[in-house]
Design an enzyme around this catalytic site. Sequence first.
Site, PDB file in Angstrom:
ATOM      1  N   THR A  84      20.640  24.617   4.261  1.00  0.00           N
ATOM      2  CA  THR A  84      20.266  23.207   4.334  1.00  0.00           C
ATOM      3  C   THR A  84      19.545  22.762   3.062  1.00  0.00           C
ATOM      4  OG1 THR A  84      18.132  23.708   5.382  1.00  0.00           O
ATOM      5  CG2 THR A  84      20.010  23.273   6.841  1.00  0.00           C
ATOM      6  N   HIS A 122      15.849  29.953  15.388  1.00  0.00           N
ATOM      7  CA  HIS A 122      16.315  29.217  14.219  1.00  0.00           C
ATOM      8  C   HIS A 122      16.542  30.069  12.970  1.00  0.00           C
ATOM      9  CE1 HIS A 122      17.286  25.793  11.937  1.00  0.00           C
ATOM     10  NE2 HIS A 122      16.398  24.943  12.385  1.00  0.00           N
TER      11      HIS A 122
END
Length: 790
Positions: A606, A477
């Site tokens: 994000t 990730h």
Amino acid sequence: MAEAHQAVGFQFTVRPDGVDFKLSQEVIKNIYLSGVTAWKKKAIQFKNGVLAGVYPASPSSWLIVVIAMMSSLYIHIDLSMGMMDTIKENLPYRDCMSVQTRAVLSAILFATGLWLFLIYLLRYTLKALLSYHGWIFESHGKMSTSTKVWLCLVKMFSGRRPLLYSFQASLPRLPVPSVDDTIHRYLESVRPLLDNEQYNKMELLASDFKENKAAQLQRCLILKSWWATNYVSDWWEEYIYLRGRSPIMVNSNFYIMDLLYVTPTHRQAARAGNVVHAMLQYRRKLERGELAPLRALGTVPMCSTQMERMFNTTRIPGIETDFVQHLTDRKHLVVFHKGRFFQVWLYTGGRHLLPSELETQFQRILNDTSEPQPGELKLAALTAGYRYIQTKNTLKKQARIKYFSQGINKVSLDAIESAAFFLTLDDEPQGYDPAKTNSLDSYAKSLLHGKCYDRWFDKSFTLISYPNGKMGVNVEHSWADAPIVGHMWEYILATDCFHLGYTEEGHCKGDVNKNLPHPTRLQWQIPNECQNVIETSYLSAKQIADDVDFHGYLFAEFGKGLIKKCRTSPDAFIQLALQLAQFRDQHVFCLTYESSMTRMFRDGRTETVRSCTSEAVAFVRAMEDAGNVCQLALFRKAAEKHQNMYRLAMTGSGIDRHLFCLYIVSKYLGVDSPFLTKVLSEPWKLSTSQTPQQQLNLVDINKFPKYVCGGGGFGPVADDGYGVSYIIVGENLITFHISSKFSSPDTDSYRFGQHIQKAMLDIQALFKPENDKTAQNAKYVHLENGKKHI
């Protein structure tokens, strides 16, 4: 032995009368073709780099400006207002040039300067236009005149046929919100979760922070936002991902599934061959920057920075922090099968291996019956356990330095970490099977953690191939977020099924080349002490994997089509259903995390949407009160609130990334802030994320309704909470991926899935009278029209 001979470029033998050379013409030809391909690739990359570098202008526009300036010399009109004369008089070595040469050279230099100025003017104009986000706050289906004008201007300044990185220089920087706005929104978000006494204490902490410490921290953050391209992303990558010392398996890595209902071929090697070849095609487009940039509304560009590290990337472990190693143009792949590691070259004669050639290579690995070397079977468990573990005598990091920094172990480890990506040829079939109740659960757990030693969790992604032809991806990730890998996966599945295809027997199309060198078995010399470290890491990882309670649920009662008829956002509909399901499951409300993207800004990643709002709480309580007649009105109010928060997060006015960065600055400056410490320590008991569909043009779902992807998921964030990922597939399907922990007595993933189903149906029932009325009116109009037609 034939392959061994072909692998040798030349041989020589020392004789009494001299040295006898023997050259292999085939290898020399391949070397020549590889060189030609490499130079062609460099030329294409250079060309596309120039095109992206001068965008939104084009190289030909330089010639137009030069011609215009040159023409002005002959018609005696000075368009430069004397600047060309100044350049002409200050040229070096002007005494060595004729008057005409100096005039031409000065015109070219002025034209070039003017051209560059116009490029920067266009870029900054486009950047100013892209800094406007009023369009995103307008009601769906309604567009103001100002937004229409803005869209036309953006299209006009965006140029034609942009490449992947064409808009990067024109994207605005992520703005730093004001402290007052962030704290106000934060207090608003926690109000429904705290009683009056707790809320008053939080207000006092926030007030003290705002009055005494916030200004200094905010100034530092603003200074960073001026200097860095993004004030969040580098710290987010370092402190949220790379400095984490807990296992990344389950806790950080996520997965993406294959097609749900279709398996193009049941031959494992053939499916892997097509998919790997499609990945190589995608990588070539990516490296050349030839992919089209993703654009909202088909006009507003998204940042493409994260895509740069998709291939040839590995997270390298360290004691206090890891780092992301990204290499360029790696020509091999490492394959894991039944405890053995194989190196497979992806190029021959300067070109990619064809799907049929890749199938041959993978089938050779599947047919290999050799046994794993001592310590080789569970070696990859070192990437699954804690980033820093201490055994009786050895540290994990020291084990890497001691046993993998030299000799054949270093060569083999370098082969893995420098590979384009990692491929696992699994030996247990997986995939969605309607006849098996838990098939989706088993499939998800296999993709998320497998056996804890059959995925290289540090690679940017591990491609997983199952013996029944199904595929999947496990993704590290730190280097990127799910939509980035999802973009690639959409391309891969469409290319595999609709462009490459298979023969009637299920093999890859094309001739079979049996003269390729066999895959190379990686060699290891792993002593007992190192094997103990591997076993320790494996046991800790297995304990985590065994604790994951996963449930995959296909909600097919209705989908995006019906939700849109209710005139509400599908995402808001689902988020409110999750709030209702959470309350029915736990009987309390909790801090809820929903991921949104900030890629409309340079290097954006994000932001968090705090979905548990006061409006959502009021709606849920009304749903639990059978006599409440305001349920639909409260739903619309809560949905509108959620949409507004999502829009704020997307446009740089979120809460959590700002507070996170203020916290990091406070630690650098040694400033103690009880408020920030409290905020950063709050647990997210419900963590949610939507997997977006980004390239709807690749597959016509109406024509091919079975060719839909199952989406992806992730592990639970809190020990006593849920992780929920969902994908809205077409008009009539929503897939939920629900995770929790068996060790928590309060959670049950299957039970939560049932609550989600009931919540979705209960909310839809609120609209039934309204939809029935709409349908009746439509029917009446249809009949009236019919009478008129008759």
